[in-house]
Write an enzyme that holds these catalytic residues in place. Structure first.
Site, PDB file in Angstrom:
ATOM      1  N   LYS A 173      15.012  34.783 -19.764  1.00 41.18           N
ATOM      2  CA  LYS A 173      16.026  34.178 -20.649  1.00 41.18           C
ATOM      3  C   LYS A 173      17.402  34.573 -20.130  1.00 41.18           C
ATOM      4  O   LYS A 173      17.570  35.631 -19.531  1.00 41.18           O
ATOM      5  CB  LYS A 173      15.869  34.699 -22.084  1.00 41.18           C
ATOM      6  CG  LYS A 173      16.524  33.818 -23.127  1.00 41.18           C
ATOM      7  CD  LYS A 173      15.645  32.663 -23.505  1.00 41.18           C
ATOM      8  CE  LYS A 173      16.290  31.761 -24.519  1.00 41.18           C
ATOM      9  NZ  LYS A 173      15.347  30.777 -25.033  1.00 41.18           N
ATOM     10  N   LYS A 192       5.075  33.079 -25.452  1.00 36.11           N
ATOM     11  CA  LYS A 192       5.038  31.644 -25.751  1.00 36.11           C
ATOM     12  C   LYS A 192       4.257  30.880 -24.689  1.00 36.11           C
ATOM     13  O   LYS A 192       3.397  30.065 -24.983  1.00 36.11           O
ATOM     14  CB  LYS A 192       6.494  31.157 -25.782  1.00 36.11           C
ATOM     15  CG  LYS A 192       6.745  29.938 -26.591  1.00 36.11           C
ATOM     16  CD  LYS A 192       8.236  29.629 -26.594  1.00 36.11           C
ATOM     17  CE  LYS A 192       9.025  30.576 -27.472  1.00 36.11           C
ATOM     18  NZ  LYS A 192      10.431  30.156 -27.621  1.00 36.11           N
ATOM     19  N   HIS A 239       3.964  37.934 -14.261  1.00 39.55           N
ATOM     20  CA  HIS A 239       2.522  37.849 -14.019  1.00 39.55           C
ATOM     21  C   HIS A 239       2.134  36.425 -13.624  1.00 39.55           C
ATOM     22  O   HIS A 239       1.090  36.194 -13.024  1.00 39.55           O
ATOM     23  CB  HIS A 239       1.710  38.331 -15.236  1.00 39.55           C
ATOM     24  CG  HIS A 239       1.682  37.357 -16.369  1.00 39.55           C
ATOM     25  ND1 HIS A 239       2.784  37.068 -17.140  1.00 39.55           N
ATOM     26  CD2 HIS A 239       0.684  36.577 -16.849  1.00 39.55           C
ATOM     27  CE1 HIS A 239       2.453  36.168 -18.038  1.00 39.55           C
ATOM     28  NE2 HIS A 239       1.196  35.857 -17.896  1.00 39.55           N
ATOM     29  N   ASP A 284      -0.649  28.005 -22.962  1.00 39.69           N
ATOM     30  CA  ASP A 284      -1.265  27.839 -21.639  1.00 39.69           C
ATOM     31  C   ASP A 284      -0.359  27.169 -20.622  1.00 39.69           C
ATOM     32  O   ASP A 284      -0.763  26.230 -19.931  1.00 39.69           O
ATOM     33  CB  ASP A 284      -2.577  27.039 -21.760  1.00 39.69           C
ATOM     34  CG  ASP A 284      -3.760  27.975 -21.900  1.00 39.69           C
ATOM     35  OD1 ASP A 284      -3.668  29.111 -21.409  1.00 39.69           O
ATOM     36  OD2 ASP A 284      -4.759  27.566 -22.523  1.00 39.69           O
TER      37      ASP A 284
HETATM   38  P1  NAD Z   1      21.814  24.035 -30.950  1.00 35.17           P
HETATM   39  O1  NAD Z   1      23.007  24.770 -30.478  1.00 35.17           O
HETATM   40  O2  NAD Z   1      21.561  22.658 -30.466  1.00 35.17           O
HETATM   41  O3  NAD Z   1      21.770  23.983 -32.555  1.00 35.17           O
HETATM   42  C1  NAD Z   1      21.950  25.081 -33.385  1.00 35.17           C
HETATM   43  C2  NAD Z   1      22.491  24.541 -34.697  1.00 35.17           C
HETATM   44  O4  NAD Z   1      22.566  25.606 -35.632  1.00 35.17           O
HETATM   45  C3  NAD Z   1      23.909  23.956 -34.573  1.00 35.17           C
HETATM   46  O5  NAD Z   1      23.956  22.695 -35.199  1.00 35.17           O
HETATM   47  C4  NAD Z   1      24.774  24.981 -35.274  1.00 35.17           C
HETATM   48  O6  NAD Z   1      25.929  24.410 -35.869  1.00 35.17           O
HETATM   49  C5  NAD Z   1      23.815  25.523 -36.320  1.00 35.17           C
HETATM   50  N1  NAD Z   1      24.194  26.860 -36.810  1.00 35.17           N
HETATM   51  C6  NAD Z   1      24.814  27.855 -36.149  1.00 35.17           C
HETATM   52  N2  NAD Z   1      25.013  28.895 -36.967  1.00 35.17           N
HETATM   53  C7  NAD Z   1      24.494  28.560 -38.161  1.00 35.17           C
HETATM   54  C8  NAD Z   1      24.374  29.223 -39.407  1.00 35.17           C
HETATM   55  N3  NAD Z   1      24.837  30.451 -39.589  1.00 35.17           N
HETATM   56  N4  NAD Z   1      23.774  28.565 -40.425  1.00 35.17           N
HETATM   57  C9  NAD Z   1      23.301  27.321 -40.248  1.00 35.17           C
HETATM   58  N5  NAD Z   1      23.379  26.637 -39.106  1.00 35.17           N
HETATM   59  C10 NAD Z   1      23.960  27.253 -38.051  1.00 35.17           C
HETATM   60  O7  NAD Z   1      20.577  25.006 -30.609  1.00 35.17           O
HETATM   61  P2  NAD Z   1      19.061  24.617 -30.478  1.00 35.17           P
HETATM   62  O8  NAD Z   1      18.765  24.364 -29.041  1.00 35.17           O
HETATM   63  O9  NAD Z   1      18.691  23.627 -31.513  1.00 35.17           O
HETATM   64  O10 NAD Z   1      18.382  26.026 -30.813  1.00 35.17           O
HETATM   65  C11 NAD Z   1      18.166  26.455 -32.147  1.00 35.17           C
HETATM   66  C12 NAD Z   1      17.132  27.571 -32.142  1.00 35.17           C
HETATM   67  O11 NAD Z   1      15.929  27.101 -31.538  1.00 35.17           O
HETATM   68  C13 NAD Z   1      17.526  28.818 -31.337  1.00 35.17           C
HETATM   69  O12 NAD Z   1      16.958  29.945 -31.942  1.00 35.17           O
HETATM   70  C14 NAD Z   1      16.862  28.576 -29.993  1.00 35.17           C
HETATM   71  O13 NAD Z   1      16.636  29.776 -29.267  1.00 35.17           O
HETATM   72  C15 NAD Z   1      15.574  27.939 -30.453  1.00 35.17           C
HETATM   73  N6  NAD Z   1      14.880  27.155 -29.422  1.00 35.17           N
HETATM   74  C16 NAD Z   1      15.498  26.113 -28.812  1.00 35.17           C
HETATM   75  C17 NAD Z   1      14.790  25.365 -27.847  1.00 35.17           C
HETATM   76  C18 NAD Z   1      15.381  24.140 -27.195  1.00 35.17           C
HETATM   77  O14 NAD Z   1      14.638  23.462 -26.475  1.00 35.17           O
HETATM   78  N7  NAD Z   1      16.622  23.792 -27.421  1.00 35.17           N
HETATM   79  C19 NAD Z   1      13.487  25.741 -27.513  1.00 35.17           C
HETATM   80  C20 NAD Z   1      12.890  26.807 -28.182  1.00 35.17           C
HETATM   81  C21 NAD Z   1      13.591  27.500 -29.135  1.00 35.17           C
END
Ligand code: NAD
Length: 477
Positions: free
Chosen positions: A103, A91, A62, A96
């Site tokens: 994804k 999100k 959209h 906005d």
């Molecule tokens: P990342 O890979 O940098 O970090 C994830 C961390 O979680 C790692 O340090 C990993 O070792 C740890 N981990 C994995 N399994 C685990 C478990 N069972 N218990 C505890 N720790 C565990 O990823 P990220 O980019 O920080 O993303 C983390 C979350 O945030 C995800 O859900 C992602 O979709 C969300 N997210 C990320 C962004 C971004 O900009 N990177 C934006 C929005 C949302």
């Protein structure tokens, strides 16, 4: 049976659809994923041919481009990618950002491959996405997510540039690039920074703080964080170093670091722990006064530690119907995507636990990605035109003050007045504004819309209202 990630998101969205009383057809269209690409491609690794599988889902167009991260992980699947794409649509609407939702994911264990191998695999995946119309600055723009970062984004942008050299906006085909390759200052830490800004704004609302059974002010609040990756690291670093909160436990995949004083002293030093983890790849063996490491089994249990704020920042479905009733945090701040399942959400609500939902709280990444995309298509760094101009104006203002008062200004005051904004200052200010306005809209919706009694439903009502309006205004064809 547990609901799938997509079913969980849809069940939560249904609550908002009921509140808005949306037409059944529109509601169905809003939830449906518009298109999904699945690719399987071979790459030669250490003399052997390996087959890789990846997906890119587009939930909504959209607004264009559709936007959303690409994750490299061993558990990626189509359901997850579709669920995450829909979260991106909501999100963007909440904060906005004029993008649709998308994804992507690649089924891979990035720790098993060296840099050159990762480069070959990433470039080949990029080729598949580009050739099939799932990568372009105008229609579909990925960003980093779990298992990917600046390095992968730079490879993707470079591959796209070689495939489509006539596209003058080629750098805008992905965001989260290194600054030297068209990235923007402040993107790397943007999601964690957004989590901090979102929580800060929550604490500015004294009524909301009281309703969450918290006392005012972030200083001294006890925080448990799960995941010390990109999002968890920056969120816990900023909240502890800049807001005086105390990190009392850090849960990682191989165990948990616990503050033995439970926040009575300074809490866990996030920066030191992170440096250790980057060096060793584990929290195991980390030692400092008052901090102890407990193994993996204790890690899952650590979500249940008594604290003010629990920040799940690792994976989806960490708080489920199995452990939800034992969660003792007053506020669950969803930094990860989908860390609380639908059933757990209902249990937490019943038990008086407040949730700041993912679709709002971790939107900082996409907000700054939007700034990066705008910077790329306008081909100019933010602040380049006005910084010196504003410095000169500030200096004139300082001189006028000195003349009028007959006294010289203090050097630091004069310097403050005469400093123009750098790109990172503008990015941070734009991010802060976006997070604050979004939460204020969520607060207002929760207060004024009948049938809304939690922040997640309020956030989805905000999002669906904007998206449905856009469908209804333009019409469906
Ligand atoms: P990342 O890979 O940098 O970090 C994830 C961390 O979680 C790692 O340090 C990993 O070792 C740890 N981990 C994995 N399994 C685990 C478990 N069972 N218990 C505890 N720790 C565990 O990823 P990220 O980019 O920080 O993303 C983390 C979350 O945030 C995800 O859900 C992602 O979709 C969300 N997210 C990320 C962004 C971004 O900009 N990177 C934006 C929005 C949302």
């Amino acid at each position: 049976m547990e609901l799938s990630f997509k079913e969980n998101v849809n069940a939560m969205v249904d609550g908002a659809i009921r509140v808005l009383g949306l037409d059944e057809g529109i509601a169905k269209a809003l939830k449906a994923c518009n298109s999904v690409l699945k690719v399987q491609f071979p790459v030669k690794v250490r003399g052997r041919v390996e087959l890789f599988t990846g997906w890119r889902a587009v939930h909504s167009t959209h607004r264009l481009p559709a936007k959303g991260g690409i994750r490299f992980a061993t558990f990626v699947n189509q359901d997850e990618v579709e669920a995450l794409a829909s979260l991106m649509t909501y999100k963007c609407a909440i904060v906005d950002v004029p993008f649709g939702g998308s994804k992507g994911g690649l089924l891979i264990d990035p720790t098993k491959y060296n840099r050159d191998e990762m480069q070959a695999i990433t470039r080949r995946f990029t080729l598949e996405l580009t050739r099939k119309g799932f990568l372009s600055p105008a229609t579909n723009v990925p960003a980093p997510d779990m298992g990917t970062g600046e390095r992968e984004m730079a490879w993707m942008a470079d591959t796209y540039k070689h495939l489509v050299p006539e596209d003058i906006n080629f750098t805008a085909c992905v965001t989260g690039k290194p600054v030297a390759h068209g990235g923007i200052r402040g993107r790397t830490e943007a999601t964690g920074r957004g989590v901090q800004f979102g929580i800060r704004e929550f604490f500015r609302n004294t009524k909301a703080v009281k309703a969450a059974h918290l006392t005012k002010g972030l200083g001294g609040k006890k925080i448990v964080v799960q995941g010390l990756g990109n999002v968890g690291y920056y969120a816990s670093k900023f909240l502890s170093e800049e807001d005086g909160a105390k990190i009392i436990a850090i849960i990682e995949r191989d165990g948990v670091l616990v503050d033995k004083t439970a926040g009575k002293k300074q809490g866990i030093p996030v920066e030191k722990v992170h440096q250790y983890m980057v060096e060793k790849g584990t929290l195991k063996g980390y030692s400092s006064a008052g901090v102890e490491f407990l193994d993996k089994k204790a890690g899952q249990k650590a979500l249940e530690i008594e604290c003010d704020i629990l920040i799940p920042a690792a994976l989806e479905a960490q708080i489920t119907k199995k452990n939800a009733k034992r969660i003792k945090a007053k506020l669950v701040a969803e930094a990860a995507n989908g860390p609380v399942t639908f059933e757990a959400d209902q249990i937490l609500k019943k038990n008086g636990v407040t949730i700041l939902p993912d679709a709002f709280l971790n939107a900082g990444g996409v907000v700054v990605s939007y700034f990066e995309w705008v910077r790329n298509i306008s081909h100019i760094r933010f602040g380049r035109m006005q910084r010196r101009f504003e410095e000169a104006k500030g200096l004139q203002f300082a001189s006028a003050l000195e003349r009028l008062s007959g006294k010289p200004l203090r050097k630091s005051v004069k310097e403050d007045l005469a400093s123009g904004p750098q790109e990172v200052d503008l990015v941070r200010s734009g991010l802060d504004d976006s997070m604050r306005l979004a939460l204020q809209e969520i607060f207002e919706t929760k207060k004024s819309v009948k049938g809304v009694d939690d922040y997640r439903t309020a956030a989805y009502v905000v999002a669906l209202d904007k998206i449905a309006r856009s469908y209804l205004d333009i019409g469906v064809y």
